[in-house]
Enzyme design. Structure first.
Site, mmCIF file in Angstrom:
data_model
loop_
_atom_site.group_PDB
_atom_site.id
_atom_site.type_symbol
_atom_site.label_atom_id
_atom_site.label_comp_id
_atom_site.label_asym_id
_atom_site.label_seq_id
_atom_site.Cartn_x
_atom_site.Cartn_y
_atom_site.Cartn_z
ATOM 1 N N TYR A 72 0.845 -1.198 0.000
ATOM 2 C CA TYR A 72 0.000 0.000 0.000
ATOM 3 C C TYR A 72 0.885 1.254 0.000
ATOM 4 O O TYR A 72 1.683 1.467 0.926
ATOM 5 C CB TYR A 72 -0.966 0.014 1.199
ATOM 6 C CG TYR A 72 -2.005 -1.087 1.156
ATOM 7 C CD1 TYR A 72 -2.302 -1.758 -0.039
ATOM 8 C CD2 TYR A 72 -2.700 -1.478 2.291
ATOM 9 C CE1 TYR A 72 -3.245 -2.772 -0.083
ATOM 10 C CE2 TYR A 72 -3.655 -2.484 2.250
ATOM 11 C CZ TYR A 72 -3.917 -3.134 1.058
ATOM 12 O OH TYR A 72 -4.854 -4.141 1.027
ATOM 13 N N GLY A 113 -17.562 -3.879 -8.439
ATOM 14 C CA GLY A 113 -16.560 -4.288 -9.421
ATOM 15 C C GLY A 113 -15.153 -4.217 -8.859
ATOM 16 O O GLY A 113 -14.950 -4.217 -7.641
ATOM 17 N N PHE A 155 -20.768 2.411 -4.747
ATOM 18 C CA PHE A 155 -22.162 2.333 -5.223
ATOM 19 C C PHE A 155 -23.069 3.225 -4.379
ATOM 20 O O PHE A 155 -24.160 3.589 -4.813
ATOM 21 C CB PHE A 155 -22.684 0.883 -5.201
ATOM 22 C CG PHE A 155 -22.602 0.229 -3.843
ATOM 23 C CD1 PHE A 155 -21.488 -0.498 -3.475
ATOM 24 C CD2 PHE A 155 -23.635 0.364 -2.924
ATOM 25 C CE1 PHE A 155 -21.385 -1.082 -2.217
ATOM 26 C CE2 PHE A 155 -23.550 -0.219 -1.661
ATOM 27 C CZ PHE A 155 -22.420 -0.940 -1.319
HETATM 28 N N1 LIG Z 1 -7.030 -8.132 0.210
HETATM 29 C C1 LIG Z 1 -7.135 -7.413 -0.873
HETATM 30 O O1 LIG Z 1 -6.865 -7.875 -2.004
HETATM 31 C C2 LIG Z 1 -7.604 -5.989 -0.760
HETATM 32 C C3 LIG Z 1 -7.904 -5.242 -1.908
HETATM 33 C C4 LIG Z 1 -8.350 -3.922 -1.749
HETATM 34 C C5 LIG Z 1 -8.472 -3.374 -0.472
HETATM 35 N N2 LIG Z 1 -8.149 -4.121 0.621
HETATM 36 C C6 LIG Z 1 -8.292 -3.579 2.004
HETATM 37 O O2 LIG Z 1 -9.618 -3.119 2.127
HETATM 38 C C7 LIG Z 1 -9.618 -1.750 2.554
HETATM 39 C C8 LIG Z 1 -10.817 -1.058 1.968
HETATM 40 O O3 LIG Z 1 -10.745 -1.007 0.547
HETATM 41 P P1 LIG Z 1 -11.399 0.210 -0.226
HETATM 42 O O4 LIG Z 1 -10.758 1.470 0.191
HETATM 43 O O5 LIG Z 1 -11.440 -0.122 -1.656
HETATM 44 O O6 LIG Z 1 -12.874 0.129 0.409
HETATM 45 P P2 LIG Z 1 -14.120 1.071 0.514
HETATM 46 O O7 LIG Z 1 -14.262 1.499 1.923
HETATM 47 O O8 LIG Z 1 -15.244 0.306 -0.100
HETATM 48 O O9 LIG Z 1 -13.817 2.312 -0.419
HETATM 49 C C9 LIG Z 1 -13.263 3.502 0.068
HETATM 50 C C10 LIG Z 1 -13.364 4.530 -1.017
HETATM 51 O O10 LIG Z 1 -14.743 4.754 -1.298
HETATM 52 C C11 LIG Z 1 -15.060 6.110 -1.020
HETATM 53 N N3 LIG Z 1 -16.377 6.120 -0.362
HETATM 54 C C12 LIG Z 1 -16.768 5.359 0.664
HETATM 55 N N4 LIG Z 1 -18.057 5.623 0.967
HETATM 56 C C13 LIG Z 1 -18.460 6.577 0.086
HETATM 57 C C14 LIG Z 1 -19.679 7.256 -0.114
HETATM 58 N N5 LIG Z 1 -20.744 7.030 0.662
HETATM 59 N N6 LIG Z 1 -19.746 8.146 -1.114
HETATM 60 C C15 LIG Z 1 -18.676 8.400 -1.883
HETATM 61 N N7 LIG Z 1 -17.470 7.802 -1.720
HETATM 62 C C16 LIG Z 1 -17.388 6.883 -0.758
HETATM 63 C C17 LIG Z 1 -13.973 6.599 -0.098
HETATM 64 O O11 LIG Z 1 -13.876 8.009 -0.250
HETATM 65 P P3 LIG Z 1 -13.466 8.879 1.025
HETATM 66 O O12 LIG Z 1 -12.076 8.483 1.353
HETATM 67 O O13 LIG Z 1 -13.565 10.265 0.513
HETATM 68 O O14 LIG Z 1 -14.422 8.573 2.112
HETATM 69 C C18 LIG Z 1 -12.760 5.854 -0.602
HETATM 70 O O15 LIG Z 1 -12.232 6.473 -1.755
HETATM 71 C C19 LIG Z 1 -8.262 -1.200 2.103
HETATM 72 O O16 LIG Z 1 -7.856 -0.101 2.867
HETATM 73 C C20 LIG Z 1 -7.373 -2.387 2.347
HETATM 74 O O17 LIG Z 1 -7.034 -2.433 3.711
HETATM 75 C C21 LIG Z 1 -7.729 -5.411 0.499
#
Ligand SMILES: NC(=O)c1ccc[n+]([C@@H]2O[C@H](COP(=O)([O-])OP(=O)(O)OC[C@H]3O[C@@H](n4cnc5c(N)ncnc54)[C@H](OP(=O)(O)O)[C@@H]3O)[C@@H](O)[C@H]2O)c1
Length: 308
Positions: free
Chosen positions: A52, A222, A228
């Protein structure tokens, strides 16, 4: 905040986890505020990976939390390795795993990880080598428990045949708008796309084997296609049902999206990645909401899935 034990460990974990993949977009002060908010809300579990921000996220986290022995014992730290991000391939060699953990510990300013996950399956893995690496890491006190991420049942079986430590976690992609783990089980036997069993029944396998599932990207659809929540163009019906439930439970849409995951009886952890303190609070407000069975299915159907 709801807590539960990760089976076969002595870790009692919050069902909402702060993921740190995106924190390198923030200032030191903003990261501090984000972590403080998470801890104030009761989050005791922090997810990292050596890739990361090219390692930057782990270092920024350690600085912002002002890592010290007393802080360290208050939190559960997890990181992942097994991806060579520079040249884009997977590497489960003993050498790579050992080197990666040394880098992780240095950046996180700690001498142990509570959990180490293998990030994405390496088809060239030699499980005996993984077993040797895990033994060394455990015997030296550098890693307490081990798990995987994005692994299917047979990949886990193969590793577990050689690895003496029980694999206790599998981190997988799951949100209301990305339900690959659930779809084929519901639409079994039908001649529709939803019936295709792409993940080899990994949800059921993890439950059978007492492996805790962690849901990554809980608000995305996706493969990083964006959130979403609030996307009325692509998900009008889903957002309508989410908003109705948000009103009923007097919470935000983020809480309902989280509660949809935590409602599953497998005790799934929600690994969120927001960089906004308010959204952390919003998500935590969903930690203890128990949606009714009908509400859970209503959301599943509103996302465009069939319940035959
Ligand atoms: N094991 C794996 O392969 C893998 C892969 C990917 C991720 N991960 C882990 O999972 C964690 C979460 O992944 P993720 O960041 O993709 O998850 P997420 O929490 O689904 O997405 C976060 C993103 O969505 C935005 N967001 C969230 N709620 C929103 C809303 N209501 N309206 C508009 N935008 C919104 C956030 O913006 P804001 O920041 O502005 O709130 C941020 O850019 C990562 O930090 C990592 O630790 C693991």
């Amino acid at each position: 905040m709801k807590y539960f034990p990760i089976k076969n460990t002595n870790l009692n974990v919050s069902n909402i986890v702060m993921g740190n993949m995106r924190i390198n977009h923030l200032s030191h002060h903003e990261i501090e505020h984000l972590i403080r908010t998470a801890m104030d809300e009761g989050i005791n579990f922090f997810d990292h990976a050596d890739i990361y921000g090219g390692g930057e996220c782990e270092a920024l986290f350690a600085d912002a939390i002002q890592m010290s022995p007393s802080i360290r014992e208050k939190i559960i730290l997890q990181s992942k390795c097994g991806i060579n991000s520079k040249d884009n391939y997977f590497d489960f060699s003993k050498e790579h795993i050992l080197e990666s953990v040394d880098g992780i510990l240095k950046r996180l300013k700690t001498d142990y990880l509570d959990l180490l996950l293998l990030h994405r399956p390496d088809p060239l893995m030699e499980p005996e080598e993984v077993a040797e690496a895990f033994d060394e890491l455990h015997n030296s006190g550098k890693v307490r428990y081990f798990g995987v991420s994005n692994h299917n049942p047979m990949q886990i079986e193969m590793l577990q045949k050689y690895v003496s430590h029980k694999l206790v976690v599998n981190q997988l992609q799951l949100s209301i708008a990305h339900t690959a783990l659930i779809d084929s089980g519901i639409a079994l036997n039908m001649n529709i796309d939803q019936s295709v069993n792409r993940d080899s029944s990994i949800l059921e396998y993890c439950r059978l084997k007492d492996i805790t599932i962690q849901a990554w990207s809980p608000y995305q659809s996706g493969f990083f296609e964006g959130p979403f929540l609030g996307d009325l163009e692509k998900y009008p019906k889903l957002n309508q049902v989410i908003d109705e439930l948000a009103e009923k439970y007097r919470v935000t849409n983020t809480a309902i999206a989280s509660a949809w995951i935590t409602r599953h009886p497998a005790n799934i952890q929600v690994v969120l990645g927001t960089t906004t303190p308010q959204r952390i609070k919003d998500a935590c407000a969903g930690s203890e909401i128990v949606l009714t069975r009908k509400e859970w299915y209503d959301l599943y159907k509103a996302a465009g899935n069939i319940v035959p």
